[in-house]
Each structure stands twice: as structure tokens, then as C-alpha cells.
Design a protein around this motif. Structure first.
Motif, PDB file in Angstrom:
ATOM      1  N   ASN A 191      36.071   3.446  -1.719  1.00 13.63           N
ATOM      2  CA  ASN A 191      37.295   3.798  -2.473  1.00 13.63           C
ATOM      3  C   ASN A 191      36.828   5.038  -3.354  1.00 13.63           C
ATOM      4  OD1 ASN A 191      39.021   2.039  -1.808  1.00 13.63           O
ATOM      5  ND2 ASN A 191      38.415   0.676  -3.438  1.00 13.63           N
ATOM      6  N   HIS A 192      35.617   5.116  -3.830  1.00 12.10           N
ATOM      7  CA  HIS A 192      35.049   6.489  -4.473  1.00 12.10           C
ATOM      8  C   HIS A 192      35.095   7.470  -3.780  1.00 12.10           C
ATOM      9  CE1 HIS A 192      34.120   5.216  -8.755  1.00 12.10           C
ATOM     10  NE2 HIS A 192      34.091   4.027  -8.197  1.00 12.10           N
ATOM     11  N   LEU A 193      34.332   7.408  -2.459  1.00 14.01           N
ATOM     12  CA  LEU A 193      34.338   8.454  -1.593  1.00 14.01           C
ATOM     13  C   LEU A 193      35.892   8.871  -1.291  1.00 14.01           C
ATOM     14  CD1 LEU A 193      31.731   7.372   0.893  1.00 14.01           C
ATOM     15  CD2 LEU A 193      31.559   9.152  -0.836  1.00 14.01           C
ATOM     16  N   SER A 194      36.947   8.303  -0.984  1.00 11.86           N
ATOM     17  CA  SER A 194      38.303   8.611  -0.596  1.00 11.86           C
ATOM     18  C   SER A 194      38.787   9.349  -1.657  1.00 11.86           C
ATOM     19  CB  SER A 194      39.098   7.509  -0.061  1.00 11.86           C
ATOM     20  OG  SER A 194      39.542   6.684  -1.102  1.00 11.86           O
ATOM     21  N   PHE A 195      38.443   8.787  -3.013  1.00 14.15           N
ATOM     22  CA  PHE A 195      39.130   9.541  -4.272  1.00 14.15           C
ATOM     23  C   PHE A 195      38.336  11.005  -4.336  1.00 14.15           C
ATOM     24  CE2 PHE A 195      38.280  10.632  -8.549  1.00 14.15           C
ATOM     25  CZ  PHE A 195      39.516  10.973  -9.187  1.00 14.15           C
ATOM     26  N   TYR A 196      37.148  11.045  -4.013  1.00 15.07           N
ATOM     27  CA  TYR A 196      36.371  12.295  -4.403  1.00 15.07           C
ATOM     28  C   TYR A 196      36.930  13.429  -3.166  1.00 15.07           C
ATOM     29  CZ  TYR A 196      33.479  10.504  -7.671  1.00 15.07           C
ATOM     30  OH  TYR A 196      33.047   9.822  -9.043  1.00 15.07           O
ATOM     31  N   ARG A 197      37.214  12.742  -2.113  1.00 16.13           N
ATOM     32  CA  ARG A 197      37.469  13.426  -0.826  1.00 16.13           C
ATOM     33  C   ARG A 197      39.034  14.116  -0.960  1.00 16.13           C
ATOM     34  NH1 ARG A 197      37.186   9.901   3.080  1.00 16.13           N
ATOM     35  NH2 ARG A 197      34.903  10.017   3.022  1.00 16.13           N
ATOM     36  N   ASN A 202      39.886  17.985  -1.448  1.00 17.90           N
ATOM     37  CA  ASN A 202      40.807  18.997  -0.771  1.00 17.90           C
ATOM     38  C   ASN A 202      41.760  19.481  -1.916  1.00 17.90           C
ATOM     39  OD1 ASN A 202      40.111  17.977   1.649  1.00 17.90           O
ATOM     40  ND2 ASN A 202      41.153  16.121   1.733  1.00 17.90           N
ATOM     41  N   LEU A 203      42.239  18.788  -2.884  1.00 16.53           N
ATOM     42  CA  LEU A 203      43.039  19.395  -3.956  1.00 16.53           C
ATOM     43  C   LEU A 203      42.564  20.662  -4.553  1.00 16.53           C
ATOM     44  CD1 LEU A 203      45.813  19.212  -5.640  1.00 16.53           C
ATOM     45  CD2 LEU A 203      44.468  18.075  -7.391  1.00 16.53           C
ATOM     46  N   LYS A 204      41.356  20.808  -5.032  1.00 13.72           N
ATOM     47  CA  LYS A 204      40.746  21.714  -5.591  1.00 13.72           C
ATOM     48  C   LYS A 204      40.614  23.104  -4.512  1.00 13.72           C
ATOM     49  CE  LYS A 204      39.864  19.879  -9.579  1.00 13.72           C
ATOM     50  NZ  LYS A 204      40.812  20.258 -10.502  1.00 13.72           N
ATOM     51  N   GLU A 205      40.328  22.622  -3.165  1.00 15.63           N
ATOM     52  CA  GLU A 205      40.295  23.763  -2.161  1.00 15.63           C
ATOM     53  C   GLU A 205      41.823  24.378  -2.105  1.00 15.63           C
ATOM     54  OE1 GLU A 205      39.180  22.244   1.537  1.00 15.63           O
ATOM     55  OE2 GLU A 205      37.019  22.333   1.081  1.00 15.63           O
ATOM     56  N   ALA A 206      42.774  23.643  -2.121  1.00 16.98           N
ATOM     57  CA  ALA A 206      44.235  23.957  -2.032  1.00 16.98           C
ATOM     58  C   ALA A 206      44.382  24.933  -3.214  1.00 16.98           C
ATOM     59  CB  ALA A 206      45.174  22.947  -1.828  1.00 16.98           C
ATOM     60  N   GLN A 207      44.173  24.468  -4.434  1.00 16.84           N
ATOM     61  CA  GLN A 207      44.341  25.133  -5.641  1.00 16.84           C
ATOM     62  C   GLN A 207      43.486  26.663  -5.620  1.00 16.84           C
ATOM     63  OE1 GLN A 207      43.064  22.529  -8.757  1.00 16.84           O
ATOM     64  NE2 GLN A 207      45.405  21.653  -8.949  1.00 16.84           N
ATOM     65  N   THR A 208      42.463  26.467  -4.992  1.00 15.37           N
ATOM     66  CA  THR A 208      41.554  28.037  -4.931  1.00 15.37           C
ATOM     67  C   THR A 208      42.111  28.847  -3.886  1.00 15.37           C
ATOM     68  OG1 THR A 208      39.523  26.585  -5.297  1.00 15.37           O
ATOM     69  CG2 THR A 208      39.169  28.596  -4.314  1.00 15.37           C
ATOM     70  N   MET A 209      42.798  28.202  -2.880  1.00 16.05           N
ATOM     71  CA  MET A 209      43.576  29.042  -1.849  1.00 16.05           C
ATOM     72  C   MET A 209      44.726  29.698  -2.414  1.00 16.05           C
ATOM     73  SD  MET A 209      42.881  26.757   1.419  1.00 16.05           S
ATOM     74  CE  MET A 209      43.905  27.353   2.634  1.00 16.05           C
ATOM     75  N   ARG A 210      45.433  28.863  -3.347  1.00 15.28           N
ATOM     76  CA  ARG A 210      46.571  29.467  -3.934  1.00 15.28           C
ATOM     77  C   ARG A 210      46.338  30.552  -4.957  1.00 15.28           C
ATOM     78  NH1 ARG A 210      49.120  26.957  -8.910  1.00 15.28           N
ATOM     79  NH2 ARG A 210      46.824  26.789  -9.397  1.00 15.28           N
ATOM     80  N   ASN A 211      45.062  30.312  -5.657  1.00 19.52           N
ATOM     81  CA  ASN A 211      44.862  31.396  -6.399  1.00 19.52           C
ATOM     82  C   ASN A 211      44.299  32.723  -5.683  1.00 19.52           C
ATOM     83  OD1 ASN A 211      45.036  29.564  -8.492  1.00 19.52           O
ATOM     84  ND2 ASN A 211      42.890  29.101  -8.732  1.00 19.52           N
ATOM     85  N   MET A 212      43.587  32.533  -4.810  1.00 18.56           N
ATOM     86  CA  MET A 212      43.257  33.692  -3.764  1.00 18.56           C
ATOM     87  C   MET A 212      44.662  34.394  -3.306  1.00 18.56           C
ATOM     88  SD  MET A 212      39.955  34.093  -3.961  1.00 18.56           S
ATOM     89  CE  MET A 212      39.859  35.109  -2.417  1.00 18.56           C
ATOM     90  N   ALA A 213      45.680  33.676  -2.968  1.00 18.66           N
ATOM     91  CA  ALA A 213      46.866  34.199  -2.274  1.00 18.66           C
ATOM     92  C   ALA A 213      47.782  34.845  -3.402  1.00 18.66           C
ATOM     93  CB  ALA A 213      47.729  33.119  -1.610  1.00 18.66           C
TER      94      ALA A 213
END
Length: 95
Positions: free
Chosen positions: A33-39, A43-54
Motif C-alpha cells: 500500500n505504501h509503494l502504490s501511494f508513493y508511485r 506520477n502526480l509530481k511528474e504531471a505537474q512538472t510537465m504542466r509547468n514546463m508546458a
């Protein structure tokens, strides 16, 4: 008497194994459960970073920007992010 002692030792051994296997499986589930939460957080932080770059690239309507982890599309005043693992996110531009 010897059979009675052997039977109780056997039953005690089985109960001992059941207890420790339940404890072990509980720990596996907890850490899974901890691993799936961190995963999902990664993914959310990657998406936010990609949004910031865009957003710094000033995308116009229906333009796409591709990254090695996915792609960002600006559509109807929202950034639609699709990661390579199939997760999709949608963000409004920040000001």
C-alpha cells in the motif's frame, strides 16, 4: 502419553506457523500500500512538472509538447497530460 505430547507439539507448531505467516502477509500488504501511494505521488509530481514546463513554453490551443515521460496538450484552457504508463491528468494554468 507420548502421542498426546506429540499431538500438542504439532498443533502448537502449526499455530505458530499460522501466526507468523499472517504477520508476514500483513507486513507485505502494508508495504505494498505504501509503494502504490508513493508511485501515485511520483506520477502526480511528474504531471505537474510537465504542466509547468508546458506553461513556460506558452502553448496555444491544441498544441502538444512531448517529453520522455509523456506528452502535454493544451486544450480548452486546460493542460491535459498523458504519461507513458497510461495515467491521465488535467490541470488549469496557474497564474
Amino acid at each position: 502419553m507420548k502421542t498426546k505430547v506429540r499431538g500438542s507439539l504439532f498443533a502448537s507448531g502449526i499455530l505458530f506457523l499460522i501466526f507468523f505467516s499472517a504477520l508476514f502477509l500483513g507486513q507485505l500488504e502494508f508495504f505494498n500500500n505504501h509503494l502504490s501511494f508513493y508511485r501515485s505521488e511520483i506520477n502526480l509530481k511528474e504531471a505537474q512538472t510537465m504542466r509547468n514546463m508546458a506553461q513556460t513554453h506558452h502553448l496555444h490551443d491544441n498544441q502538444e509538447l512531448k517529453f520522455n515521460t509523456g506528452k502535454v496538450r493544451f486544450h480548452e484552457q486546460r493542460y491535459e497530460i498523458t504519461l507513458k504508463n497510461g495515467n491521465r491528468y488535467s490541470f488549469e494554468p496557474f497564474k
